[in-house]
Design a protein around this motif. Structure first.
Motif, PDB file in Angstrom:
ATOM      1  N   VAL A 284      26.696 -38.118  13.300  1.00 14.90           N
ATOM      2  CA  VAL A 284      27.436 -36.862  13.298  1.00 14.90           C
ATOM      3  C   VAL A 284      28.916 -37.176  13.477  1.00 14.90           C
ATOM      4  CG1 VAL A 284      27.739 -34.619  14.383  1.00 14.90           C
ATOM      5  CG2 VAL A 284      25.464 -35.685  14.313  1.00 14.90           C
ATOM      6  N   VAL A 285      29.750 -36.598  12.631  1.00 12.66           N
ATOM      7  CA  VAL A 285      31.186 -36.859  12.672  1.00 12.66           C
ATOM      8  C   VAL A 285      31.936 -35.564  12.939  1.00 12.66           C
ATOM      9  CG1 VAL A 285      33.190 -37.668  11.377  1.00 12.66           C
ATOM     10  CG2 VAL A 285      30.970 -38.815  11.102  1.00 12.66           C
ATOM     11  N   VAL A 286      32.823 -35.604  13.923  1.00  5.69           N
ATOM     12  CA  VAL A 286      33.771 -34.513  14.151  1.00  5.69           C
ATOM     13  C   VAL A 286      35.010 -34.800  13.321  1.00  5.69           C
ATOM     14  CG1 VAL A 286      35.261 -33.397  15.837  1.00  5.69           C
ATOM     15  CG2 VAL A 286      32.914 -33.982  16.448  1.00  5.69           C
ATOM     16  N   GLU A 287      35.341 -33.909  12.400  1.00  2.00           N
ATOM     17  CA  GLU A 287      36.468 -34.137  11.501  1.00  2.00           C
ATOM     18  C   GLU A 287      37.622 -33.201  11.828  1.00  2.00           C
ATOM     19  OE1 GLU A 287      35.268 -33.292   7.515  1.00  2.00           O
ATOM     20  OE2 GLU A 287      35.025 -31.149   7.871  1.00  2.00           O
ATOM     21  N   ASP A 288      38.813 -33.636  11.458  1.00  2.00           N
ATOM     22  CA  ASP A 288      39.982 -32.777  11.607  1.00  2.00           C
ATOM     23  C   ASP A 288      39.839 -31.566  10.701  1.00  2.00           C
ATOM     24  OD1 ASP A 288      41.029 -34.719  13.275  1.00  2.00           O
ATOM     25  OD2 ASP A 288      42.408 -35.532  11.763  1.00  2.00           O
TER      26      ASP A 288
END
Length: 373
Positions: A284-288
């Motif tokens: 899971v990636v938190v992106e800008d």
């Protein structure tokens, strides 16, 4: 994600100020349609310290009684309920639960949940707090803390204390320094925690009833550990787009609004904890979503409406509006300055309400009004 452009911002300002025939139609006018200055709108005072505010951090309207606004107070672990908040005939009731020093210690965030309860009185809400479980300084912090579930019925909340543990309906204890909360469905809530720098999803399953403490059916999933920041005293509020599953995250320590796809991820390790295991989610990636320290410095409050994300910035005292591509639509300088803004929400009147932490006020943005601040 789109980077904000200082030139783009200046273009918006100049077009509106000069009244250019080529200027686009105003958008996100909930925060004004003038020159973006404090004088371009009216700030109507909804509540003050005299009404019971004490370092307010967040606020939410009760869907079962739509004109009823609840505000959570960080300093004394309390709530202020404002009846008929959109009207000029408001009334106020401050309450502190019988065991708030644990279940609502240093409360930072509130969101209303499902109607159903195990005891047949409808209405629930969730809270979390910037706590390491010190019982308001009476004991060393042991991190046995996380989000709490409550009844929104006034015959129950902070009115009953059958076991000596106040009126809480449930609590799970895997998110110390909990800085934001948003309801998903049933008794499921997304939270953000400063101790693990993670996004945590909770399912309380069935509530425990009033004041009980059997939390064995609760579940916790941990996402994106280490991918968000913690800034002491600054809430990281959350908003969930139920249609897309996208979770929007105020990340003041990284000077950005971020987002995370809640449908992504696979199950990884299972970690033991105080009472229920923590299921770690991998991949899971938190992106800008929006990042520009020249303009978005320390976002804190979030409110999603009409496919537009409204943001309050703790670092500037600005209210901002973006489309879901991350483009700036509108902004408003509240004139309150750095360190004042936290939670924001929309009322049944379609207007934006927000807390002024320093002034101990709840304010409403009124457009096209002659009243003064």
């Amino acid at each position: 994600m789109r980077l904000l452009s200082s030139l783009f911002i200046s273009t918006i300002f100049l077009a509106s100020a000069c009244g250019s025939d080529d200027a686009p139609e105003p958008v996100a006018t909930e925060i004004g349609d003038g020159d973006h200055t404090p004088s371009s709108v009216t700030f109507t005072v909804i509540a003050t310290a005299e009404d019971g505010l004490n370092q307010p951090r967040d606020l939410a309207f009760n869907p079962l009684r739509p004109n009823e606004l609840w505000v959570v107070n960080y300093e004394d672990d309390s709530t202020l309920t404002i009846t008929d908040a959109p009207s000029d005939n408001r009334s106020y009731e401050k309450r502190i639960d019988g065991y708030a020093l644990h279940f609502m210690e240093q409360v930072t965030a509130i969101d209303f949940g499902q109607d159903e309860t195990t005891f047949g009185i409808p209405g629930t809400f969730g809270t979390c707090g910037e706590s390491r479980n010190t019982y308001n300084g009476q004991a060393p912090g042991n991190d046995f803390t996380g989000p709490s579930l409550w009844s929104s019925d006034m015959s129950v909340y902070a009115a009953q204390n059958p076991t000596g543990l106040g009126s809480h309906l449930d609590m799970l204890h895997n998110t110390p320094l909990c800085m934001g909360i948003v309801h998903e469905d049933a008794n499921r809530y997304w939270t953000i925690g400063g101790a693990h720098l993670s996004i945590d999803l909770y399912d309380f399953e069935l509530d425990d009833g009033i004041g009980n403490d059997d939390h064995s059916d609760g579940k916790t999933w941990r996402y994106a550990e280490g991918q968000i920041s913690y800034t002491e005293g600054v809430a990281n509020h959350l908003e969930l787009d139920h249609a897309s599953g996208m979770l929007y995250i105020a990340d003041p320590g990284n000077a950005r609004v971020a987002r995370m796809d809640t449908t992504a991820g696979t199950e990884g390790a299972v970690r033991p904890s105080f009472e229920t295991q923590v299921q770690v989610m991998e991949g899971v990636v938190v992106e800008d979503f929006v990042k520009d320290p020249e303009f978005v410095r320390a976002p804190s409050g979030l409110a999603l409406t009409n496919e537009q994300l409204f943001v309050s910035d703790y670092g500037t005292g600005y209210l901002l509006a973006f489309d879901l591509e991350g483009e700036l639509l509108n902004y408003l300088d509240t004139g309150l300055g750095e360190g004042t803004l936290s939670g924001i929400t929309f009322g049944p009147d379609g207007k934006l309400y927000f807390v002024d932490m320093v002034g101990n006020r709840v304010l409403r943005v009124d457009v096209q009004s002659d009243e003064a601040l």
